[in-house]
Scaffold this active site. Structure first.
Site, mmCIF file in Angstrom:
data_model
loop_
_atom_site.group_PDB
_atom_site.id
_atom_site.type_symbol
_atom_site.label_atom_id
_atom_site.label_comp_id
_atom_site.label_asym_id
_atom_site.label_seq_id
_atom_site.Cartn_x
_atom_site.Cartn_y
_atom_site.Cartn_z
ATOM 1 N N ASP A 1 40.681 32.681 36.864
ATOM 2 C CA ASP A 1 40.527 34.123 36.753
ATOM 3 C C ASP A 1 41.918 34.757 36.661
ATOM 4 O O ASP A 1 42.794 34.441 37.457
ATOM 5 C CB ASP A 1 39.794 34.654 38.001
ATOM 6 C CG ASP A 1 38.749 35.693 37.664
ATOM 7 O OD1 ASP A 1 39.123 36.702 37.044
ATOM 8 O OD2 ASP A 1 37.566 35.486 38.021
ATOM 9 N N ASP B 1 39.950 39.473 33.946
ATOM 10 C CA ASP B 1 39.291 40.549 34.668
ATOM 11 C C ASP B 1 39.587 41.919 34.029
ATOM 12 O O ASP B 1 40.752 42.231 33.759
ATOM 13 C CB ASP B 1 39.824 40.536 36.107
ATOM 14 C CG ASP B 1 39.029 41.407 37.043
ATOM 15 O OD1 ASP B 1 37.833 41.138 37.211
ATOM 16 O OD2 ASP B 1 39.608 42.349 37.625
ATOM 17 N N GLU C 1 36.690 40.160 30.207
ATOM 18 C CA GLU C 1 35.661 41.043 30.764
ATOM 19 C C GLU C 1 35.950 42.457 30.275
ATOM 20 O O GLU C 1 37.026 43.003 30.523
ATOM 21 C CB GLU C 1 35.680 40.994 32.297
ATOM 22 C CG GLU C 1 34.508 41.771 32.899
ATOM 23 C CD GLU C 1 34.726 42.178 34.345
ATOM 24 O OE1 GLU C 1 33.737 42.341 35.067
ATOM 25 O OE2 GLU C 1 35.887 42.345 34.771
ATOM 26 N N HIS D 1 29.133 37.007 39.869
ATOM 27 C CA HIS D 1 29.443 37.387 41.245
ATOM 28 C C HIS D 1 29.364 38.894 41.475
ATOM 29 O O HIS D 1 29.490 39.332 42.620
ATOM 30 C CB HIS D 1 30.835 36.870 41.604
ATOM 31 C CG HIS D 1 31.910 37.551 40.806
ATOM 32 N ND1 HIS D 1 32.001 37.426 39.440
ATOM 33 C CD2 HIS D 1 32.905 38.399 41.168
ATOM 34 C CE1 HIS D 1 33.014 38.160 38.997
ATOM 35 N NE2 HIS D 1 33.580 38.759 40.029
ATOM 36 N N ASP D 2 29.206 39.680 40.424
ATOM 37 C CA ASP D 2 29.121 41.133 40.558
ATOM 38 C C ASP D 2 27.708 41.663 40.351
ATOM 39 O O ASP D 2 27.495 42.882 40.332
ATOM 40 C CB ASP D 2 29.984 41.825 39.482
ATOM 41 C CG ASP D 2 31.467 41.637 39.706
ATOM 42 O OD1 ASP D 2 31.878 41.398 40.854
ATOM 43 O OD2 ASP D 2 32.213 41.730 38.704
HETATM 44 O O1 TEU Z 1 34.605 43.685 37.784
HETATM 45 C C1 TEU Z 1 34.627 44.871 37.057
HETATM 46 C C2 TEU Z 1 33.543 45.843 37.388
HETATM 47 O O2 TEU Z 1 33.395 46.866 36.799
HETATM 48 C C3 TEU Z 1 32.809 45.526 38.626
HETATM 49 O O3 TEU Z 1 33.702 45.985 39.580
HETATM 50 C C4 TEU Z 1 31.546 46.079 39.076
HETATM 51 O O4 TEU Z 1 31.270 45.160 40.112
HETATM 52 C C5 TEU Z 1 30.333 46.116 38.267
HETATM 53 O O5 TEU Z 1 30.452 47.123 37.332
HETATM 54 C C6 TEU Z 1 29.099 46.335 39.146
HETATM 55 O O6 TEU Z 1 29.253 47.453 39.969
HETATM 56 C C7 TEU Z 1 35.739 42.914 37.958
HETATM 57 C C8 TEU Z 1 35.448 41.751 38.904
HETATM 58 O O7 TEU Z 1 34.505 40.914 38.323
HETATM 59 C C9 TEU Z 1 35.045 42.294 40.238
HETATM 60 O O8 TEU Z 1 34.624 41.302 41.121
HETATM 61 C C10 TEU Z 1 36.206 43.057 40.789
HETATM 62 O O9 TEU Z 1 35.818 43.705 41.962
HETATM 63 C C11 TEU Z 1 36.738 44.096 39.811
HETATM 64 O O10 TEU Z 1 36.844 43.639 38.469
HETATM 65 C C12 TEU Z 1 38.129 44.519 40.214
HETATM 66 O O11 TEU Z 1 39.014 43.456 40.023
#
Ligand code: TEU
Length: 597
Positions: free
Chosen positions: A104, A218, A271, A345-346
């Site tokens: 990542d 990310d 992403e 994971h989100d």
């Molecule tokens: O995620 C981006 C993001 O927009 C997410 O934060 C959000 O979780 C999703 O829209 C649902 O609400 C990335 C990562 O995958 C996440 O784990 C991090 O928290 C975020 O960036 C910040 O680095």
């Protein structure tokens, strides 16, 4: 077309990626937190499942305001997870089994404890301009505010953080405000500064020199902020998302990264947040002459059932979901490649969100798997998905850990917008990122055998039924089906490279499509090598029986059933129905046929 009839063959198009969230995968030292040796211990498990690539979520040194997405040191490993030597053992164990490893890359922001930020706060020479520092505004003159700065001062603009509250915090030492699109402990890096870009490219080189096979990047489409950070944008977070997504110089920065770092044979997946992500931007991110990424994650299908707040829900229909996938398949058919996912994971667990995690848990989990592994693109399996893991029945705020749920929820309760947790419990249960973060369920032993200690977040109470040991012992399990499906995709170029043609796009109950490779427009082999293949995928996305009448061009009495998630029936009925052009699908039934050869 290349000589073997396959357009632009690449290893990462043929691969299946398995995503690991280390904190929740496997704990070997009893501290209740997963670790890297825990992953190494399970490498044979991954090999047996048949996956080709592991995407490792952040393992870098971090104070864990956002579980590792707030990085303090890009070149070392978080103590809780182990050491760099443990990491090298994992890399070797994966590589020995022919499994590649992507890391990542979190470079839109760092932790506020990163050395760069500490120096920037002190205005130390080269670091002064590493972040987005601005003076505040006169609170009386603007219509937004914050309690995070001196009295009478408002933040530089009205943007709200994606994790709740203003997107700015005041730093007492520097006496200025800094921008953080995420948590206040995640200051945004200033990519306009060429030194920042160089520092990022250096750390990418550093990891590539250690033998990794690519990056998951990310929120990489947020790195270019609009000039002057104006309040000109509509949409959620007072325009912060619209303003920062796909900003004015993003393609320039990524082209620079492509030229400087990515000139090797890597899997890179960006992403791309914000919705909708305009297709012309997507193509530029993937164009070999610009960003050059292998593929990207968009959010369009993840937002169908979401309201603006984390506890708000919306209705989704199958035809809407299909139209998202259809549009993306078509949009990237010439330039680019799709990454296919229904959870990570989100996101909540896919079987709870798009399937039925009750009566038809096995059937719907395997149907959704069939979809992901037979669309055109690279499938991503999120840990536990292969077991059919489900959402967690959160009953109180004490059970939650995630900033993205807790920050906005606390603020809404404090501000009186929400009466209590109970008032929004169903929405939180449906949407919270913590659903994905409960520990991997290895067996029916205590804590699902994730840890000998106290797990950092609760284990889903269904672990006695849903666990790897049980799944692997059962020939008819979700796990076995994933194994077969991954092997099937490996053996069929048409599943990877074939054209995707949807049938019945407006049907809200069934998803039916063909994948064709090496066939001319008339449906005949292209004559070059006589390898024309057409596959038919039929999915009943309901809990009832459903008949599907196939168009004559697709039905065939010379078909074969390649895979199906109702194994008890045997293939005779399925073949007879196929020959007659009338499929009788049972609840959540999925079938893949070969039509022509
Ligand atoms: O995620 C981006 C993001 O927009 C997410 O934060 C959000 O979780 C999703 O829209 C649902 O609400 C990335 C990562 O995958 C996440 O784990 C991090 O928290 C975020 O960036 C910040 O680095």
């Amino acid at each position: 077309m290349e000589s073997d009839g396959v357009p632009e063959r690449r290893w990462w198009k043929e691969a299946v990626v398995y995503q690991i969230y280390p904190r929740s995968f496997n704990d070997t030292d009893g501290d209740g937190v997963g670790d890297i040796p825990g992953i190494t211990e399970k490498v044979d498990y991954l090999d047996e499942l048949g996956v080709d690539v592991v995407w490792l979520c952040p393992v870098y040194d971090s104070p864990n305001a956002d579980n590792g997405y707030d990085i303090r040191d890009y070149r070392s490993v978080m103590d809780e997870f182990g050491t760099l030597a443990d990491w090298a053992d994992l890399r070797d164990a994966l590589h020995e089994r022919g499994i590649r490893l992507i890391m990542d890359l979190v470079v839109n922001h760092t932790s506020d404890e990163h050395e760069w930020f500490r120096r920037s706060r002190r205005r130390e020479g080269a670091y002064e301009d590493y972040y987005w520092w601005r003076e505040g505004r006169d609170a009386a003159a603007v219509d937004w505010g914050s309690d995070r700065g001196p009295d009478g001062e408002a933040p530089p603009n009205a943007w709200q953080s994606f994790f709740g509250g203003p997107a700015w915090s005041y730093d007492d030492r520097r006496e200025e405000w800094y921008l953080h699109l995420f948590d206040r402990k995640q200051p945004d890096l200033n990519w306009r500064n060429p030194r920042v870009r160089e520092a990022v490219f250096d750390l990418m080189d550093w990891w590539l020199d250690r033998g990794i096979d690519g990056f998951r990047m990310d929120v990489i489409n947020l790195i270019s902020k609009p000039d002057g950070l104006p309040n000109d944008f509509d949409g959620p977070f007072n325009g912060a998302m619209t303003g920062a997504a796909n900003g004015p110089r993003v393609h320039e920065y990524l082209a620079e990264m492509n030229e400087r770092v990515l000139d090797r044979d890597l899997l890179t997946v960006g992403e791309m947040v914000g919705s909708p992500l305009p297709m012309e931007h997507a193509r530029r991110y993937l164009d070999p002459d610009e960003g050059g990424l292998s593929m990207l994650f968009h959010f369009e299908h993840m937002l169908l059932d979401r309201g603006e707040r984390v506890w708000e829900r919306d209705e989704w229909t199958l035809s809407e979901l299909k139209s998202v996938f259809n549009r993306w398949d078509e949009g990237l058919s010439e330039t680019g490649w799709n990454a296919l996912y229904l959870n990570n994971h989100d996101q909540p667990r896919m079987v709870s969100r798009f399937g039925d995690d009750g009566e038809y848990r096995r059937e719907s989990a395997t149907l959704l798997a069939t979809l992901l592994h037979t669309l055109r693109g690279t499938p991503y399996v999120y840990q536990g998905e292969e077991l059919g893991m489900t959402n967690y029945p959160f009953d109180s705020m004490d059970e939650l850990r995630d900033v993205d749920t807790l920050n906005p929820l606390r603020q809404a309760i404090e501000g009186g917008e929400v009466a209590s947790f109970d008032a929004v419990r169903d929405g939180v249960r449906a949407n919270s990122r913590d659903n994905a973060r409960t520990p991997m369920q290895w067996s029916a032993a205590e804590h699902a055998d994730f840890t000998d200690g106290e797990p950092w977040i609760g284990v889903n109470p269904d672990y006695d039924e849903v666990n790897a040991e049980r799944e692997r012992a059962d020939d008819d399990s979700v796990w076995r089906y994933y194994q077969d499906l991954i092997a099937l995709r490996e053996g069929h170029d048409a599943l990877v490279y074939g054209d995707y043609d949807p049938l019945f796009p407006d049907d809200d109950e069934v998803w039916v499509y063909t994948r064709s490779l090496g066939l001319g427009d008339d449906g005949a082999g292209d004559g070059a090598d006589d390898t024309g293949v057409r596959l038919l995928v039929a999915l009943n996305v309901t809990g009832g029986d459903r008949d599907v009448r196939l168009p004559p061009s697709v039905a065939s009495d010379e078909g074969a059933l390649l895979i199906g998630n109702y194994r008890d029936r045997g293939t005779d009925d399925a073949l007879r129905e196929f020959a007659a052009g009338e499929l009788r699908l049972r609840p959540w039934e999925a079938r893949v046929y070969r039509v022509a050869e």
